[in-house]
Design a protein around this motif. Structure first.
Motif, short mmCIF file in Angstrom:
data_model
loop_
_atom_site.label_atom_id
_atom_site.label_comp_id
_atom_site.label_asym_id
_atom_site.label_seq_id
_atom_site.Cartn_x
_atom_site.Cartn_y
_atom_site.Cartn_z
N TYR A 1 -1.44 -8.39 1.45
CA TYR A 1 -1.35 -7.00 1.00
C TYR A 1 -0.96 -6.97 -0.47
O TYR A 1 -0.25 -7.85 -0.95
CB TYR A 1 -0.27 -6.25 1.77
N GLN A 2 -1.39 -5.94 -1.14
CA GLN A 2 -0.93 -5.65 -2.50
C GLN A 2 -0.26 -4.29 -2.45
O GLN A 2 -0.78 -3.35 -1.85
CB GLN A 2 -2.10 -5.63 -3.48
N GLN A 3 0.89 -4.21 -3.07
CA GLN A 3 1.64 -2.97 -3.07
C GLN A 3 1.26 -2.16 -4.31
O GLN A 3 1.04 -2.73 -5.38
CB GLN A 3 3.12 -3.31 -3.08
N SER A 4 1.18 -0.86 -4.14
CA SER A 4 0.89 0.01 -5.28
C SER A 4 1.82 1.21 -5.25
O SER A 4 2.41 1.54 -4.22
CB SER A 4 -0.57 0.45 -5.28
N VAL A 5 1.94 1.86 -6.39
CA VAL A 5 2.78 3.04 -6.52
C VAL A 5 1.95 4.26 -6.20
O VAL A 5 0.86 4.45 -6.73
CB VAL A 5 3.35 3.15 -7.96
N LEU A 6 2.48 5.10 -5.29
CA LEU A 6 1.81 6.36 -4.97
C LEU A 6 2.22 7.46 -5.93
O LEU A 6 1.48 8.39 -6.18
CB LEU A 6 2.15 6.80 -3.55
N THR B 1 3.00 2.02 -1.42
CA THR B 1 2.19 1.77 -0.23
C THR B 1 1.63 0.37 -0.32
O THR B 1 1.52 -0.21 -1.41
CB THR B 1 1.05 2.80 -0.07
N TYR B 2 1.32 -0.18 0.83
CA TYR B 2 0.64 -1.47 0.89
C TYR B 2 -0.83 -1.23 1.15
O TYR B 2 -1.18 -0.35 1.94
CB TYR B 2 1.20 -2.33 2.03
N GLN B 3 -1.67 -2.00 0.51
CA GLN B 3 -3.10 -1.97 0.76
C GLN B 3 -3.53 -3.38 1.10
O GLN B 3 -3.20 -4.32 0.38
CB GLN B 3 -3.87 -1.48 -0.48
N LEU C 1 5.12 -11.27 -1.09
CA LEU C 1 4.17 -11.86 -2.04
C LEU C 1 3.31 -10.80 -2.72
O LEU C 1 2.79 -11.03 -3.80
CB LEU C 1 3.27 -12.88 -1.33
N GLY C 2 3.19 -9.64 -2.10
CA GLY C 2 2.38 -8.57 -2.67
C GLY C 2 3.17 -7.46 -3.32
O GLY C 2 2.60 -6.42 -3.67
N PHE C 3 4.48 -7.65 -3.51
CA PHE C 3 5.31 -6.60 -4.12
C PHE C 3 4.74 -6.14 -5.45
O PHE C 3 4.30 -6.95 -6.27
CB PHE C 3 6.72 -7.11 -4.38
N PRO D 1 -1.32 5.04 6.28
CA PRO D 1 -1.63 4.20 7.44
C PRO D 1 -1.25 2.73 7.26
O PRO D 1 -0.80 2.10 8.21
CB PRO D 1 -3.14 4.36 7.61
N ALA D 2 -1.41 2.19 6.06
CA ALA D 2 -1.09 0.78 5.85
C ALA D 2 0.41 0.49 6.01
O ALA D 2 0.78 -0.64 6.33
CB ALA D 2 -1.55 0.34 4.47
N ASN D 3 1.26 1.49 5.83
CA ASN D 3 2.70 1.29 5.94
C ASN D 3 3.22 1.48 7.37
O ASN D 3 4.30 1.01 7.70
CB ASN D 3 3.46 2.27 5.03
N GLN D 4 2.49 2.15 8.22
CA GLN D 4 2.99 2.50 9.55
C GLN D 4 3.36 1.31 10.42
O GLN D 4 4.41 1.34 11.07
CB GLN D 4 2.02 3.43 10.25
N PRO D 5 2.56 0.23 10.47
CA PRO D 5 2.97 -0.90 11.32
C PRO D 5 4.27 -1.54 10.88
O PRO D 5 4.94 -2.20 11.66
CB PRO D 5 1.81 -1.89 11.18
N LEU D 6 4.68 -1.32 9.64
CA LEU D 6 5.89 -1.94 9.12
C LEU D 6 7.14 -1.21 9.56
O LEU D 6 8.24 -1.73 9.43
CB LEU D 6 5.84 -1.98 7.59
#
Length: 126
Positions: free
Chosen positions: A9-14, A25-27, A95-97, A117-122
């Motif tokens: 995953y790569q994290q991005s700023v919303l 969010t993670y993508q 690793l994707g922070f 949606p990408a954050n929900q399983p976490l």
């Protein structure tokens, strides 16, 4: 020592949230998105945890598979193993922070937006 996986995953700023919070969010990477589909098919067709172990052996940073193994180990009373799977999943996410995430988190300003949606399983790993 765990193998260093490719970032799943790569994290991005919303954007900014209430009270100076920063929403992240993670993508999934394109490669990991295909691996998630593979996991979904695997889970639909077998209840054998060995299939998850095989997947993680080939893809050590597969966050969803590691969270599934965490849940299996927890449900079968294997606490140490459950902790290890959870730690590996968190390591893979780390690793994707996004470059600003750690400092924002330390200041109490970083939030993962549950509506993404990408954050929900976490939010509930099993």
């Amino acid at each position: 020592e765990w193998p260093r996986p490719d970032a799943a995953y790569q994290q991005s700023v919303l954007g900014g949230g209430e009270g100076g919070q920063v929403l992240y969010t993670y993508q999934p990477t394109a490669r990991h998105a295909a691996l998630r589909r593979e996991l979904e098919m695997l889970v639909q067709h077998t209840a054998d945890p060995q299939a998850l172990f095989d997947l993680v052996r080939h893809e050590p940073g597969h966050v969803e598979a590691l969270l599934q193994l965490h849940a299996v180990a927890r449900q079968t009373g294997q606490r140490e193993r459950a902790v290890e799977h959870l730690e590996r999943a968190l390591y893979s996410l780390e690793l994707g922070f996004h470059p600003t995430f750690a400092q924002a988190w330390l200041r109490g300003e970083a939030r993962l937006d549950y509506d993404q949606p990408a954050n929900q399983p976490l939010s509930s790993p099993g």
